[in-house]
Structure formats: structure tokens, C-alpha cells
Design a protein around this motif. Structure first.
Motif, PDB file in Angstrom:
ATOM      1  N   LEU A 258       0.829  -1.199   0.000  1.00  0.00           N
ATOM      2  CA  LEU A 258       0.000   0.000   0.000  1.00  0.00           C
ATOM      3  C   LEU A 258       0.867   1.254   0.000  1.00  0.00           C
ATOM      4  O   LEU A 258       1.958   1.253   0.567  1.00  0.00           O
ATOM      5  CB  LEU A 258      -0.880   0.036   1.263  1.00  0.00           C
ATOM      6  N   GLU A 259       0.355   2.303  -0.610  1.00  0.00           N
ATOM      7  CA  GLU A 259       0.936   3.619  -0.439  1.00  0.00           C
ATOM      8  C   GLU A 259       0.662   4.017   1.017  1.00  0.00           C
ATOM      9  O   GLU A 259      -0.296   3.550   1.628  1.00  0.00           O
ATOM     10  CB  GLU A 259       0.286   4.631  -1.379  1.00  0.00           C
ATOM     11  N   THR A 260       1.485   4.885   1.563  1.00  0.00           N
ATOM     12  CA  THR A 260       1.300   5.340   2.943  1.00  0.00           C
ATOM     13  C   THR A 260      -0.112   5.862   3.161  1.00  0.00           C
ATOM     14  O   THR A 260      -0.757   5.558   4.169  1.00  0.00           O
ATOM     15  CB  THR A 260       2.324   6.437   3.295  1.00  0.00           C
ATOM     16  N   GLU A 261      -0.618   6.645   2.211  1.00  0.00           N
ATOM     17  CA  GLU A 261      -1.952   7.222   2.346  1.00  0.00           C
ATOM     18  C   GLU A 261      -3.016   6.133   2.392  1.00  0.00           C
ATOM     19  O   GLU A 261      -4.009   6.258   3.114  1.00  0.00           O
ATOM     20  CB  GLU A 261      -2.250   8.194   1.194  1.00  0.00           C
ATOM     21  N   GLU A 262      -2.848   5.071   1.621  1.00  0.00           N
ATOM     22  CA  GLU A 262      -3.813   3.972   1.639  1.00  0.00           C
ATOM     23  C   GLU A 262      -3.792   3.256   2.987  1.00  0.00           C
ATOM     24  O   GLU A 262      -4.848   2.915   3.531  1.00  0.00           O
ATOM     25  CB  GLU A 262      -3.500   2.975   0.516  1.00  0.00           C
ATOM     26  N   ALA A 263      -2.586   3.041   3.518  1.00  0.00           N
ATOM     27  CA  ALA A 263      -2.468   2.389   4.828  1.00  0.00           C
ATOM     28  C   ALA A 263      -3.113   3.254   5.907  1.00  0.00           C
ATOM     29  O   ALA A 263      -3.835   2.747   6.781  1.00  0.00           O
ATOM     30  CB  ALA A 263      -0.998   2.124   5.163  1.00  0.00           C
ATOM     31  N   MET A 264      -2.882   4.557   5.832  1.00  0.00           N
ATOM     32  CA  MET A 264      -3.480   5.467   6.811  1.00  0.00           C
ATOM     33  C   MET A 264      -5.001   5.482   6.679  1.00  0.00           C
ATOM     34  O   MET A 264      -5.722   5.522   7.678  1.00  0.00           O
ATOM     35  CB  MET A 264      -2.892   6.865   6.658  1.00  0.00           C
ATOM     36  N   LEU A 265      -5.505   5.422   5.462  1.00  0.00           N
ATOM     37  CA  LEU A 265      -6.951   5.368   5.234  1.00  0.00           C
ATOM     38  C   LEU A 265      -7.545   4.100   5.846  1.00  0.00           C
ATOM     39  O   LEU A 265      -8.560   4.154   6.546  1.00  0.00           O
ATOM     40  CB  LEU A 265      -7.270   5.434   3.739  1.00  0.00           C
ATOM     41  N   LEU A 266      -6.905   2.963   5.595  1.00  0.00           N
ATOM     42  CA  LEU A 266      -7.409   1.712   6.181  1.00  0.00           C
ATOM     43  C   LEU A 266      -7.408   1.768   7.703  1.00  0.00           C
ATOM     44  O   LEU A 266      -8.359   1.311   8.350  1.00  0.00           O
ATOM     45  CB  LEU A 266      -6.573   0.519   5.700  1.00  0.00           C
ATOM     46  N   SER A 267      -6.375   2.336   8.272  1.00  0.00           N
ATOM     47  CA  SER A 267      -6.299   2.458   9.725  1.00  0.00           C
ATOM     48  C   SER A 267      -7.425   3.345  10.247  1.00  0.00           C
ATOM     49  O   SER A 267      -8.086   3.021  11.238  1.00  0.00           O
ATOM     50  CB  SER A 267      -4.936   3.019  10.126  1.00  0.00           C
ATOM     51  N   GLU A 268      -7.662   4.453   9.575  1.00  0.00           N
ATOM     52  CA  GLU A 268      -8.748   5.363   9.972  1.00  0.00           C
ATOM     53  C   GLU A 268     -10.108   4.681   9.836  1.00  0.00           C
ATOM     54  O   GLU A 268     -10.977   4.809  10.708  1.00  0.00           O
ATOM     55  CB  GLU A 268      -8.707   6.619   9.107  1.00  0.00           C
ATOM     56  N   LEU A 269     -10.299   3.958   8.754  1.00  0.00           N
ATOM     57  CA  LEU A 269     -11.572   3.261   8.549  1.00  0.00           C
ATOM     58  C   LEU A 269     -11.773   2.158   9.593  1.00  0.00           C
ATOM     59  O   LEU A 269     -12.891   1.931  10.044  1.00  0.00           O
ATOM     60  CB  LEU A 269     -11.645   2.700   7.127  1.00  0.00           C
ATOM     61  N   ALA A 270     -10.680   1.505   9.998  1.00  0.00           N
ATOM     62  CA  ALA A 270     -10.782   0.496  11.061  1.00  0.00           C
ATOM     63  C   ALA A 270     -11.221   1.155  12.368  1.00  0.00           C
ATOM     64  O   ALA A 270     -12.036   0.595  13.110  1.00  0.00           O
ATOM     65  CB  ALA A 270      -9.450  -0.229  11.236  1.00  0.00           C
ATOM     66  N   ASP A 271     -10.708   2.350  12.646  1.00  0.00           N
ATOM     67  CA  ASP A 271     -11.152   3.095  13.828  1.00  0.00           C
ATOM     68  C   ASP A 271     -12.647   3.392  13.754  1.00  0.00           C
ATOM     69  O   ASP A 271     -13.366   3.267  14.753  1.00  0.00           O
ATOM     70  CB  ASP A 271     -10.399   4.428  13.945  1.00  0.00           C
ATOM     71  N   GLN A 272     -13.101   3.769  12.582  1.00  0.00           N
ATOM     72  CA  GLN A 272     -14.512   4.112  12.417  1.00  0.00           C
ATOM     73  C   GLN A 272     -15.415   2.890  12.566  1.00  0.00           C
ATOM     74  O   GLN A 272     -16.487   2.978  13.170  1.00  0.00           O
ATOM     75  CB  GLN A 272     -14.721   4.820  11.088  1.00  0.00           C
ATOM     76  N   VAL A 273     -14.980   1.751  12.028  1.00  0.00           N
ATOM     77  CA  VAL A 273     -15.760   0.517  12.208  1.00  0.00           C
ATOM     78  C   VAL A 273     -15.842   0.173  13.690  1.00  0.00           C
ATOM     79  O   VAL A 273     -16.907  -0.152  14.215  1.00  0.00           O
ATOM     80  CB  VAL A 273     -15.152  -0.654  11.400  1.00  0.00           C
ATOM     81  N   ASP A 274     -14.721   0.286  14.374  1.00  0.00           N
ATOM     82  CA  ASP A 274     -14.688   0.012  15.807  1.00  0.00           C
ATOM     83  C   ASP A 274     -15.639   0.948  16.557  1.00  0.00           C
ATOM     84  O   ASP A 274     -16.353   0.521  17.466  1.00  0.00           O
ATOM     85  CB  ASP A 274     -13.259   0.150  16.325  1.00  0.00           C
TER      86      ASP A 274
END
Length: 165
Positions: free
Chosen positions: A17-33
Motif C-alpha cells: 500500500l501507499e502510505t496514504e492507503e495504509a493510513m486510510l485503512l487504519s482510519e476506517l478500522a477506527d470508524q468501524v470500531d
């Protein structure tokens, strides 16, 4: 984003992943949680994540929910945490390479399914093939995240599908 088999032919998935994609996935995981922890009974996204096991029998549905909901929520939160852990990165880190064994990859697929169900509810997607374009910027962002998560999910399934080998 690149999704491929693991080096040396090991079972699982390699994701770049590009850094931005990894950061997006991390943010989305926070939102799901957050939805799992803070969503109320009236949140339709939770209705998509936990549909009634007995739609014609409210008492049985309530019993099923009482006995299974906590463990289902725990499993979904663990899947989101796995994604958060794997995608934790510094801004400007370049590429983020993630190696997942079979079990970890299926956990990610659980997360991606949960994410897409929540996003679909938020943007009003009931049938992905008949989705209408969003009218406002927030919906555009959520719809783009929904579609991108679908691409990641589909790419992972192509790698994991034993029929395709």
C-alpha cells in the motif's frame, strides 16, 4: 495498491500500500470500531452487520442476540484491530508492505465486509449494481471508500481462491 501471493508460495496474501492507503485503512478500522462500540440499537448500519436471525419470531431473535452478540462484536473488533496494527505507519513512510497468512487474510476480509456494509448503509447503497451517484462531498468520500474497499476485498479473494490456482 498491489495484492499478490506471499513470497515463496506460502499460503496467504502480500499487500503493498501507499502510505496514504495504509493510513486510510487504519482510519476506517477506527470508524468501524466506533460503530461497533457506540452505535445504538437504532443505527441501521448495525442492522446490516447483525441482521435478525429470526425475522418472524421476535422472542427467538432476542434470545439469539443475547447469546451471540458480544462474541460477534468481539470478533469484528479483533478484525478491525488486526487491520489497524498492520497499517500503523508514519506519514511519508513510502510503501507499506503487509504479509498475511491465511487466517489473518480472512480476518481482513471480515473487516472489509463489515466496512462495506457500514459504508453502504451510510451512502444508501442497497444494490451495488444500481447505486446512484452521491450528491454531497461527504457521500462522495464514503462512496469512494466503499468502492476502494471492494477492490481490495476482490483482489484478496482472487489471491486466496483455491479454484483460481
Amino acid at each position: 495498491m498491489i495484492v499478490a501471493g506471499r513470497e515463496g508460495g506460502a499460503d496467504g496474501v502480500r499487500i503493498v500500500l501507499e502510505t496514504e492507503e495504509a493510513m486510510l485503512l487504519s482510519e476506517l478500522a477506527d470508524q468501524v470500531d466506533s460503530v461497533l462500540l457506540l452505535g445504538g440499537d437504532d443505527d441501521p448500519a448495525l442492522g446490516r452487520l447483525f441482521p435478525s436471525a429470526y425475522p418472524d419470531d421476535q422472542e427467538a431473535a432476542n434470545d439469539f442476540t443475547r447469546y451471540t452478540r458480544d462474541s460477534l462484536v468481539d470478533g469484528k473488533r479483533q478484525a478491525a484491530q488486526s487491520v489497524r496494527d498492520a497499517t500503523a505507519t508514519e506519514r511519508d513512510a513510502g510503501l507499506v508492505e503487509i504479509e498475511l497468512d491465511q487466517a489473518e487474510a480472512w480476518g481482513w476480509l471480515t473487516f472489509l465486509t463489515d466496512l462495506r456494509l457500514i459504508l453502504a448503509e451510510r451512502v444508501g447503497v442497497t444494490d451495488p449494481d444500481e447505486a446512484q451517484p452521491a450528491d454531497d462531498e461527504r457521500d462522495d468520500y464514503l462512496r469512494a471508500a466503499y468502492e476502494w474497499a471492494g477492490i481490495v476485498q476482490g483482489s484478496m479473494l482472487e489471491v486466496l481462491d483455491p479454484i483460481g490456482r
